[in-house]
Write a protein that holds these residues in place. Structure first.
Motif, PDB file in Angstrom:
ATOM      1  N   ARG A  26      52.815  34.842  26.410  1.00  0.00           N
ATOM      2  CA  ARG A  26      52.186  33.731  27.073  1.00  0.00           C
ATOM      3  C   ARG A  26      51.487  33.955  28.159  1.00  0.00           C
ATOM      4  NH1 ARG A  26      54.769  28.188  28.970  1.00  0.00           N
ATOM      5  NH2 ARG A  26      52.795  26.801  29.139  1.00  0.00           N
ATOM      6  N   GLY A  27      50.383  34.751  27.973  1.00  0.00           N
ATOM      7  CA  GLY A  27      49.536  35.257  29.321  1.00  0.00           C
ATOM      8  C   GLY A  27      48.866  33.846  29.843  1.00  0.00           C
ATOM      9  N   ALA A  28      49.629  33.442  30.873  1.00  0.00           N
ATOM     10  CA  ALA A  28      49.242  32.156  31.597  1.00  0.00           C
ATOM     11  C   ALA A  28      47.559  32.515  32.175  1.00  0.00           C
ATOM     12  CB  ALA A  28      50.051  31.964  32.636  1.00  0.00           C
ATOM     13  N   GLY A  29      47.287  33.974  32.637  1.00  0.00           N
ATOM     14  CA  GLY A  29      46.056  34.204  33.257  1.00  0.00           C
ATOM     15  C   GLY A  29      45.275  34.564  32.150  1.00  0.00           C
ATOM     16  N   ALA A  33      41.205  36.545  32.070  1.00  0.00           N
ATOM     17  CA  ALA A  33      41.092  37.871  31.722  1.00  0.00           C
ATOM     18  C   ALA A  33      40.063  37.883  30.465  1.00  0.00           C
ATOM     19  CB  ALA A  33      42.417  38.534  31.585  1.00  0.00           C
ATOM     20  N   GLY A  34      40.558  36.964  29.669  1.00  0.00           N
ATOM     21  CA  GLY A  34      39.459  36.960  28.161  1.00  0.00           C
ATOM     22  C   GLY A  34      38.210  36.852  28.505  1.00  0.00           C
ATOM     23  N   ALA A  35      37.942  35.781  29.553  1.00  0.00           N
ATOM     24  CA  ALA A  35      36.497  35.917  29.747  1.00  0.00           C
ATOM     25  C   ALA A  35      35.708  37.075  30.563  1.00  0.00           C
ATOM     26  CB  ALA A  35      36.331  34.893  30.855  1.00  0.00           C
ATOM     27  N   ALA A  36      36.691  37.760  31.168  1.00  0.00           N
ATOM     28  CA  ALA A  36      36.058  38.942  31.619  1.00  0.00           C
ATOM     29  C   ALA A  36      35.799  39.947  30.639  1.00  0.00           C
ATOM     30  CB  ALA A  36      37.128  39.505  32.782  1.00  0.00           C
ATOM     31  N   GLY A  37      36.745  40.022  29.669  1.00  0.00           N
ATOM     32  CA  GLY A  37      36.305  40.700  28.470  1.00  0.00           C
ATOM     33  C   GLY A  37      35.032  40.578  27.725  1.00  0.00           C
ATOM     34  N   GLY A  38      34.751  39.022  27.613  1.00  0.00           N
ATOM     35  CA  GLY A  38      33.815  38.695  26.771  1.00  0.00           C
ATOM     36  C   GLY A  38      32.430  38.877  27.045  1.00  0.00           C
ATOM     37  N   ALA A  39      32.151  39.208  28.385  1.00  0.00           N
ATOM     38  CA  ALA A  39      30.883  39.499  28.933  1.00  0.00           C
ATOM     39  C   ALA A  39      30.856  40.933  28.904  1.00  0.00           C
ATOM     40  CB  ALA A  39      30.572  38.894  30.021  1.00  0.00           C
ATOM     41  N   GLY A  40      30.727  41.859  28.075  1.00  0.00           N
ATOM     42  CA  GLY A  40      30.711  43.387  28.155  1.00  0.00           C
ATOM     43  C   GLY A  40      29.489  43.781  28.307  1.00  0.00           C
ATOM     44  N   ALA A  41      28.392  43.310  28.905  1.00  0.00           N
ATOM     45  CA  ALA A  41      27.295  43.872  29.171  1.00  0.00           C
ATOM     46  C   ALA A  41      26.923  43.795  30.715  1.00  0.00           C
ATOM     47  CB  ALA A  41      26.064  43.082  28.363  1.00  0.00           C
ATOM     48  N   GLY A  42      27.657  44.020  31.503  1.00  0.00           N
ATOM     49  CA  GLY A  42      27.741  44.141  33.094  1.00  0.00           C
ATOM     50  C   GLY A  42      26.742  45.253  33.361  1.00  0.00           C
ATOM     51  N   ALA A  43      26.481  45.143  34.688  1.00  0.00           N
ATOM     52  CA  ALA A  43      25.441  46.384  35.242  1.00  0.00           C
ATOM     53  C   ALA A  43      26.265  47.513  35.375  1.00  0.00           C
ATOM     54  CB  ALA A  43      24.747  46.173  36.298  1.00  0.00           C
ATOM     55  N   ALA A  44      25.761  48.686  35.291  1.00  0.00           N
ATOM     56  CA  ALA A  44      26.533  49.864  35.627  1.00  0.00           C
ATOM     57  C   ALA A  44      27.057  50.193  36.981  1.00  0.00           C
ATOM     58  CB  ALA A  44      25.603  51.215  35.301  1.00  0.00           C
ATOM     59  N   GLY A  45      26.498  49.384  37.995  1.00  0.00           N
ATOM     60  CA  GLY A  45      26.875  49.615  39.432  1.00  0.00           C
ATOM     61  C   GLY A  45      26.541  48.483  40.176  1.00  0.00           C
ATOM     62  N   PRO A  46      27.057  48.290  41.403  1.00  0.00           N
ATOM     63  CA  PRO A  46      27.066  47.151  42.364  1.00  0.00           C
ATOM     64  C   PRO A  46      25.575  46.878  42.640  1.00  0.00           C
ATOM     65  CG  PRO A  46      27.783  48.989  43.726  1.00  0.00           C
ATOM     66  CD  PRO A  46      27.656  49.512  42.046  1.00  0.00           C
ATOM     67  N   GLY A 154      45.066  45.658  37.790  1.00  0.00           N
ATOM     68  CA  GLY A 154      46.258  45.908  36.822  1.00  0.00           C
ATOM     69  C   GLY A 154      46.629  44.658  36.178  1.00  0.00           C
ATOM     70  N   PRO A 155      46.769  43.298  36.896  1.00  0.00           N
ATOM     71  CA  PRO A 155      47.183  42.408  36.271  1.00  0.00           C
ATOM     72  C   PRO A 155      46.126  41.664  35.465  1.00  0.00           C
ATOM     73  CG  PRO A 155      47.796  42.057  38.728  1.00  0.00           C
ATOM     74  CD  PRO A 155      46.692  43.639  38.507  1.00  0.00           C
ATOM     75  N   ALA A 156      44.988  41.925  35.680  1.00  0.00           N
ATOM     76  CA  ALA A 156      43.752  41.204  34.777  1.00  0.00           C
ATOM     77  C   ALA A 156      43.697  42.053  33.367  1.00  0.00           C
ATOM     78  CB  ALA A 156      42.448  41.573  35.631  1.00  0.00           C
ATOM     79  N   ILE A 157      43.899  43.506  33.629  1.00  0.00           N
ATOM     80  CA  ILE A 157      43.846  44.198  32.390  1.00  0.00           C
ATOM     81  C   ILE A 157      44.949  43.886  31.568  1.00  0.00           C
ATOM     82  CG2 ILE A 157      44.157  46.553  31.791  1.00  0.00           C
ATOM     83  CD1 ILE A 157      42.394  47.546  33.999  1.00  0.00           C
ATOM     84  N   ARG A 158      46.301  43.677  32.313  1.00  0.00           N
ATOM     85  CA  ARG A 158      47.482  43.344  31.379  1.00  0.00           C
ATOM     86  C   ARG A 158      47.278  42.000  30.811  1.00  0.00           C
ATOM     87  NH1 ARG A 158      50.086  45.510  35.950  1.00  0.00           N
ATOM     88  NH2 ARG A 158      50.619  43.483  36.966  1.00  0.00           N
ATOM     89  N   GLU A 159      46.697  41.017  31.414  1.00  0.00           N
ATOM     90  CA  GLU A 159      46.686  39.833  30.732  1.00  0.00           C
ATOM     91  C   GLU A 159      45.542  39.781  29.472  1.00  0.00           C
ATOM     92  OE1 GLU A 159      48.366  37.053  31.033  1.00  0.00           O
ATOM     93  OE2 GLU A 159      49.515  38.056  32.781  1.00  0.00           O
ATOM     94  N   LEU A 160      44.337  40.625  29.725  1.00  0.00           N
ATOM     95  CA  LEU A 160      43.492  40.812  28.806  1.00  0.00           C
ATOM     96  C   LEU A 160      44.144  41.669  27.587  1.00  0.00           C
ATOM     97  CD1 LEU A 160      40.511  40.463  27.685  1.00  0.00           C
ATOM     98  CD2 LEU A 160      40.106  42.745  29.270  1.00  0.00           C
ATOM     99  N   LEU A 161      44.882  42.612  27.811  1.00  0.00           N
ATOM    100  CA  LEU A 161      45.785  43.197  26.763  1.00  0.00           C
ATOM    101  C   LEU A 161      46.524  42.259  26.014  1.00  0.00           C
ATOM    102  CD1 LEU A 161      46.342  46.459  28.639  1.00  0.00           C
ATOM    103  CD2 LEU A 161      44.932  46.311  26.502  1.00  0.00           C
ATOM    104  N   GLN A 162      47.404  41.619  26.627  1.00  0.00           N
ATOM    105  CA  GLN A 162      48.296  40.503  25.918  1.00  0.00           C
ATOM    106  C   GLN A 162      47.324  39.580  25.013  1.00  0.00           C
ATOM    107  OE1 GLN A 162      51.051  38.927  28.690  1.00  0.00           O
ATOM    108  NE2 GLN A 162      52.158  40.945  28.792  1.00  0.00           N
TER     109      GLN A 162
END
Length: 226
Positions: A26-29, A33-46, A154-162
């Motif tokens: 039950r990844g409460a976060g 994290a899922g939103a972060a994974g859904g927008a996969g076309a971010g710019a290459a740099g800052p 780390g926490p964001a990646i773990r939540e996205l993985l779950q």
């Protein structure tokens, strides 16, 4: 509300990034994290932040982004995706967290085209998410290592993985285990939850009130002058 990721345990991976998780976790976060994974076309740099850009983080991060310079709602999520929203960025960070520091290892384990991967790693170093330094085992060959900013993913990646375990894959290909410290229980499978650092309650989306602090915006969108 200050939120922290609580768990039956903390992380068990190297450099602070783990992978995998129970299929029914039950990844409460996971929403963020899922939103972060859904927008996969971010710019290459800052992206430069303008006149108010402090130019860097005193705690080891890279150049800061002024969120008001990005299209749409000023948002730290949108700003973060400028750095790590690319398809290969989080996978590269995952591999470094697993202890795979050499370019050849990262390329092999992500399947990324080497030219694209080289550009992403360069951008992550410039952003202060990774650092490149000699490897203890191979001093002649510099490797990539997580900075404090990288470990904080780390926490964001773990939540996205779950979230992926629960909603995307046919069968979870990896599993996380927790090694408790000072606890009678032995090693056990990791199940995480998000708790408020102030009151200790588990955080549910319905209990969160969001407030826009960027001028000219509220939760519904841009504020029109009357």
């Amino acid at each position: 509300m200050n939120g922290t990721v609580g768990a039956t345990g903390a992380t068990g991976g190297r450099d602070g990034v783990d992978a995998g998780g129970p299929r029914g976790a039950r990844g409460a976060g996971a929403g963020a994290a899922g939103a972060a994974g859904g927008a996969g076309a971010g710019a290459a740099g800052p992206r430069a932040g303008g006149a108010g850009d402090p130019g860097g983080d005193a705690h080891g991060g890279g150049p800061r982004i002024d969120p008001t310079t990005l299209p749409g709602r000023p948002c730290s999520l949108a700003s973060a995706l400028q750095l790590v929203g690319d398809r290969w960025a989080l996978q590269a960070i995952r591999e470094v967290g697993f202890g795979n520091h050499q370019f050849s290892q990262i390329a092999r384990n992500t399947g990324a085209p080497t030219d694209r991967l080289a550009a992403r790693l360069k951008a992550l170093v410039a952003a202060g998410v990774l650092e490149r330094r000699p490897s203890p085992d191979h001093p002649r060959y510099p490797g990539y290592y997580l900075t404090p900013a990288g470990r904080d993913l780390g926490p964001a990646i773990r939540e996205l993985l779950q979230w992926g375990d629960r909603w995307v894959v046919t069968e979870p290909p990896t599993r996380m285990w927790h090694h408790p410290h000072g606890h009678a229980a032995g090693e056990h499978e990791l199940h995480t939850r998000v708790v408020c650092a102030s009151c200790g309650e588990q955080v549910e989306s319905a209990d969160i009130r969001r407030e826009m602090t960027a001028p000219g915006w509220d939760i519904t969108g841009p504020v029109r002058d009357e």
